[in-house]
Design a protein around this motif. Structure first.
Motif, PDB file in Angstrom:
ATOM      1  N   PRO A   1       0.733  -1.265   0.281  1.00 29.11           N
ATOM      2  CA  PRO A   1       0.064   0.214   0.238  1.00 29.11           C
ATOM      3  C   PRO A   1       1.002   1.253   0.377  1.00 29.11           C
ATOM      4  CG  PRO A   1       0.148  -1.472   2.222  1.00 29.11           C
ATOM      5  CD  PRO A   1       0.473  -1.979   1.047  1.00 29.11           C
ATOM      6  N   VAL A   2       0.665   2.264  -0.489  1.00 31.21           N
ATOM      7  CA  VAL A   2       0.959   3.492  -0.409  1.00 31.21           C
ATOM      8  C   VAL A   2       0.250   4.361   0.841  1.00 31.21           C
ATOM      9  CG1 VAL A   2       0.765   5.751  -2.133  1.00 31.21           C
ATOM     10  CG2 VAL A   2       1.116   4.037  -2.944  1.00 31.21           C
ATOM     11  N   THR A   3       1.919   5.049   1.311  1.00 29.92           N
ATOM     12  CA  THR A   3       0.763   5.571   2.402  1.00 29.92           C
ATOM     13  C   THR A   3       0.751   7.248   2.737  1.00 29.92           C
ATOM     14  OG1 THR A   3       2.843   4.474   3.456  1.00 29.92           O
ATOM     15  CG2 THR A   3       1.280   3.113   3.992  1.00 29.92           C
ATOM     16  N   ARG A   4       1.066   7.577   2.129  1.00 36.28           N
ATOM     17  CA  ARG A   4       1.801   8.886   2.129  1.00 36.28           C
ATOM     18  C   ARG A   4       1.828   9.900   0.747  1.00 36.28           C
ATOM     19  NH1 ARG A   4       8.848   9.844   3.373  1.00 36.28           N
ATOM     20  NH2 ARG A   4       8.257   7.793   5.223  1.00 36.28           N
ATOM     21  N   PRO A   5       0.601  10.507   1.495  1.00 39.81           N
ATOM     22  CA  PRO A   5       0.083  11.437   0.091  1.00 39.81           C
ATOM     23  C   PRO A   5       0.959  11.749  -0.564  1.00 39.81           C
ATOM     24  CG  PRO A   5      -0.468  12.469   2.073  1.00 39.81           C
ATOM     25  CD  PRO A   5       0.719  11.593   2.755  1.00 39.81           C
ATOM     26  N   ALA A   6       0.416  12.003  -2.333  1.00 38.84           N
ATOM     27  CA  ALA A   6       1.409  13.367  -2.413  1.00 38.84           C
ATOM     28  C   ALA A   6       1.407  14.469  -2.394  1.00 38.84           C
ATOM     29  CB  ALA A   6       0.365  13.211  -4.236  1.00 38.84           C
ATOM     30  N   PRO A   7       3.233  14.571  -2.555  1.00 40.06           N
ATOM     31  CA  PRO A   7       3.355  16.281  -1.932  1.00 40.06           C
ATOM     32  C   PRO A   7       2.044  18.198  -2.605  1.00 40.06           C
ATOM     33  CG  PRO A   7       4.233  16.109  -3.912  1.00 40.06           C
ATOM     34  CD  PRO A   7       4.074  14.915  -3.243  1.00 40.06           C
ATOM     35  N   VAL A   8       1.584  18.683  -1.893  1.00 36.15           N
ATOM     36  CA  VAL A   8       0.955  20.079  -2.277  1.00 36.15           C
ATOM     37  C   VAL A   8       2.157  20.606  -2.122  1.00 36.15           C
ATOM     38  CG1 VAL A   8      -1.046  18.660  -1.312  1.00 36.15           C
ATOM     39  CG2 VAL A   8      -0.034  20.126   0.175  1.00 36.15           C
ATOM     40  N   PRO A   9       1.426  21.611  -2.648  1.00 36.49           N
ATOM     41  CA  PRO A   9       2.332  23.270  -2.561  1.00 36.49           C
ATOM     42  C   PRO A   9       2.329  23.650  -1.255  1.00 36.49           C
ATOM     43  CG  PRO A   9       0.480  23.542  -4.821  1.00 36.49           C
ATOM     44  CD  PRO A   9       0.328  22.497  -3.475  1.00 36.49           C
ATOM     45  N   ARG A  10       3.264  24.310  -1.118  1.00 37.24           N
ATOM     46  CA  ARG A  10       3.858  25.139  -0.047  1.00 37.24           C
ATOM     47  C   ARG A  10       4.310  26.154  -0.301  1.00 37.24           C
ATOM     48  NH1 ARG A  10       7.220  20.305   3.857  1.00 37.24           N
ATOM     49  NH2 ARG A  10       7.125  22.604   5.151  1.00 37.24           N
ATOM     50  N   PRO A  11       3.666  27.715   0.971  1.00 36.92           N
ATOM     51  CA  PRO A  11       3.398  28.977   0.606  1.00 36.92           C
ATOM     52  C   PRO A  11       5.654  29.048   1.981  1.00 36.92           C
ATOM     53  CG  PRO A  11       2.230  28.786   2.420  1.00 36.92           C
ATOM     54  CD  PRO A  11       2.260  27.113   1.906  1.00 36.92           C
ATOM     55  N   GLY A  12       6.687  29.226   0.465  1.00 35.55           N
ATOM     56  CA  GLY A  12       7.542  29.585   1.980  1.00 35.55           C
ATOM     57  C   GLY A  12       7.715  30.945   1.730  1.00 35.55           C
TER      58      GLY A  12
END
Length: 731
Positions: free
Chosen positions: A515-526
């Motif tokens: 199983p895939v257990t980590r969500p795909a990355p989402v944009p994060r403000p820097g």
């Protein structure tokens, strides 16, 4: 599909792995037989093939003829062949008005026969043109012949001078054996009704499970003790601006109440919904109206339709929307379903469903040993007395074993290593290393009689934990589920076991999917690169780096906010009367954010008051992210208008539910492959927990600016209050 066990055994000795694996396929998977195959339903037949059923559209461009619920067949869920229509041109249900359309099929195997539910768009019960109902037909095989019921399963439901949307059926069988049917759409909401034991008639009164004006295309599965209602939202069919997507809620009862990941009800005016599938900026938009299947390795997959944004219509512009069938992996992460861990639709995949294991048995006993076992009519039968049919190859590690099973004798099942899993009138039983557990099958004495029809038994071994489930259709609604932690290792032989007469078919052992257990990355403000906090001296309008399109003199900076009375105006269409407050966007990737307070109330109709962010190329080319009143609901809509084929097209995508104060984000990314501007939307009710939605794109030769809007109706009068606009460089 009948594959000789000896061939499968040779292949497994060469590879030691599931087949196929690492095999790429391209979406849409329906391209081999159809340009359009909307509202797909999928089931694995008892013959081992997978079958898909689509809504009644033409299959190919230029064909011009509607197919009445077309059927396709596949050995691997990826390559499909058209095998005919469920019904001929003149074969409508007896209660259907002439010219009725049949939409959105749902397919199940119930009590020894196939049952297909579908929408009937017009019945003879009234002169109204769209008095929808839910029909059903039964058949002995997945391809028919289909026999219509004499009356609708769910009759048309009057609402004043119109009719509620009694559409989009989805059947579900619970662990107590009760059968349910989910149905409904935007006008009237989603409902569930109990069905009679044969699944062909309603029982009692229906229960509403999701508010109207937000959802359609429901599909329910049971997973880890919860009931998950997955449904499509926004518009299915707006051509190049179709923003259809799939959202989910879950409950501890099939009748709800269903709530999303943040605990927000699907029945509330500010209706919840956790994103499952959204468009991601690639070729595909309008991703929705899905079905769910599980491959032989235990991996879930979602079949759904989508629209190619460059080829959105089947024939000429603004005709039938071209909606082919796609297939992508469905992951369960932190208790919630997400297509490709949240990455959205794929154009091509480097993995494919596992549809053949490293051990298999259909109608050839080569590679197996045991007395009293014969092959007849394409399946394997055990005669009277106790016995086992043992594979010559052992099994070890994490695996999933399956068989279709029916029995006349006391019990039958599978032996996996040192564990034995059997089905009997007493229930589903696991025995391993002296430990034993039993889960009752529904129906009491009826359960024993019911086992004389085919059921699927699936056994999963992960470490020393063994899980078993019994279902009728392998479609996420097991009638019994049982788990046991073995005191001894489970590696060893694999066998079919039976006390008395029993039949086995479609036997397989496959390596358990990881199983895939980590969500795909989402944009994060820097780093913050631009901002207006609206905390200066009181003034008319906004100054500095802001530019107006049709300046609104009523907008004022006061008390630390930009207070902007909603205008009785809009941007959608050719009138373009609404004001837009803009500033230049930075180059490269960035996140623009605002915090907007807007008192839209609840439940009452206040169309279409809204305020929020905009990515703006022109009055006829923009993407608008707003909290908005849509009839009695309050939603965060991410709308897109653009010119296409001499007209303006507008459609929306739905993000998270709004609060009175809602935080909104647009994350901008330049696609290095084609230079397009991608804007992904997000919303939050507290400024900390964000729900990310879909992506709208702009061509590379445009220069979108970013800004604010506040319009859509002036009654009752209400002010939008913007606390700030901030622009961050994306991390």
């Amino acid at each position: 599909m009948r594959i000789a066990a000896v061939a499968s055994l040779v292949l497994s000795l060469l590879t030691g792995l599931n087949d196929p694996i690492g095999h790429a396929y391209e979406n849409p998977v329906s391209s081999g037989f159809a340009d359009s195959f909307a509202d797909p339903a999928v089931i694995r037949g008892l013959d081992g093939y997978w079958y898909a059923y689509g809504t009644s559209d033409p299959l190919r461009e230029g064909e011009g003829t509607h197919h009445r619920l077309p059927i396709a067949r596949s050995t691997d869920l990826v390559s499909w062949t058209y095998v005919g229509d469920a019904f001929g041109e003149d074969n409508l249900p007896p209660y259907a008005a002439p010219g009725s359309l049949l939409w959105a099929p749902d397919i199940r195997y119930l009590d020894g026969r196939y049952v297909m539910y579908f929408t009937v768009t017009n019945t003879t019960s009234s002169p109204h043109e769209w008095d929808y109902s839910i029909g059903a037909a039964t058949a002995p095989t997945p391809t028919g012949p289909w026999t219509h019921l004499s009356a609708p399963v769910v009759a048309p439901r009057p609402s004043g001078d119109s009719y509620w949307n009694t559409i989009d059926p989805a059947q579900f069988t619970d662990v107590d054996g009760r059968k349910y049917l989910y149905f409904g759409g935007f006008f009237g909401g989603l409902w569930v009704t109990e069905l009679s034991p044969d699944g062909l008639h309603t029982v009692g009164q229906p229960t509403q499970v999701a508010i109207d004006n937000k959802f359609e295309g429901s599909y329910v599965v049971r997973h880890d003790g919860y009931y998950y209602l997955l449904a499509s939202s926004a518009n299915c069919c707006a051509g190049p601006t179709t923003g259809y997507s799939v959202l989910a809620g879950r409950a501890t009862s099939p009748r709800g109440p269903f709530t999303d990941r943040e605990g927000l009800p699907l029945l509330a005016s500010r209706a919840g919904g956790t994103p499952v599938l959204d468009q991601n900026g690639d070729r595909w938009i309008g991703t929705g109206h899905h079905a769910q299947v599980t491959d032989l390795a235990g991996q879930d997959w979602m079949a759904y339709h989508a629209i190619d944004r460059d080829d959105p219509f089947l024939d000429g512009p603004y005709g039938i929307n071209e909606r082919p069938m796609l297939l992508d992996r469905l992951d369960w992460i932190d208790g919630w379903p997400m297509v490709r861990a949240g990455a959205g639709p794929s154009e091509q995949s480097d993995e494919a469903p596992v549809t053949r294991g490293f051990v298999s048995l259909t109608d050839d006993l080569s590679g197996w040993r045991g007395d009293g076992w014969t092959v007849q009519d394409g399946y394997v039968r055990h005669s009277d007395g106790g016995g086992a049919l043992t594979a010559r190859r052992g099994v070890g590690g994490d695996i999933r074993a399956e068989t279709d099973l029916r029995l006349e004798g006391p019990s039958a099942g599978l032996r996996v290593g040192r564990a034995t899993v059997t089905v009997s009138a007493d229930g589903l039983t696991i025995t391993a290393g002296g430990a034993r557990r039993t889960a009752a099958l529904p129906g009491g004495e009826a359960a024993s009689a019911g086992l004389a029809t085919w059921h699927n038994l699936a056994v999963t071994v992960k470490g020393r934990t063994i899980t078993a489930e019994v279902s009728s259709s392998r479609l996420g609604d097991p009638q019994a589920t049982l788990r046991l932690h073995s005191p001894v290792p489970l590696s060893g032989g694999f066998a079919l076991v039976s006390e008395g007469v029993a039949d086995f078919d479609n036997v397989s052992v496959a390596r358990l999917a990881r199983p895939v257990t980590r969500p795909a990355p989402v944009p994060r403000p820097g780093r913050l690169i631009d901002a207006d906090e609206f905390d200066g001296e009181e003034s008319d309008g906004a100054g500095g780096d802001w530019q107006w399109v049709r300046e609104d003199p009523d907008a004022r900076v006061t008390g630390g906010v930009l207070r902007w009375p909603l205008q009785n105006a809009d941007l959608v269409g050719t009138a373009n009367t609404a004001s837009v407050l803009l500033r230049d966007a930075p180059e490269g990737d960035y996140v623009v954010e605002t915090k907007v307070t807007l008192d839209l109330g609840d439940d009452t109709v206040r169309n279409y008051q809204q305020a929020g962010l905009v990515a703006y190329a022109s009055d006829d080319d923009f993407a608008r992210l707003c909290q908005v009143a849509i009839w009695n609901t309050r939603q965060v809509e991410y709308g897109r208008e653009l010119p296409f084929a001499g007209r303006l097209s507008y459609g929306g995508n739905i993000v998270g539910p709004p609060a009175r104060t809602t935080w909104l984000r647009l994350a901008h990314h330049v696609d290095p492959a084609n230079g397009e501007h991608e804007f992904r939307a997000a919303s939050s009710r507290d400024g900390r927990t964000w729900t990310w939605g879909g992506v709208w794109t702009f061509p590379k030769d445009t220069v979108p600016r970013i800004g604010l809007v506040a319009h859509g109706g002036a009654q009752p009068a209400v002010d939008a209050e913007f606390d700030y606009l901030r622009v961050y460089r994306t991390r």
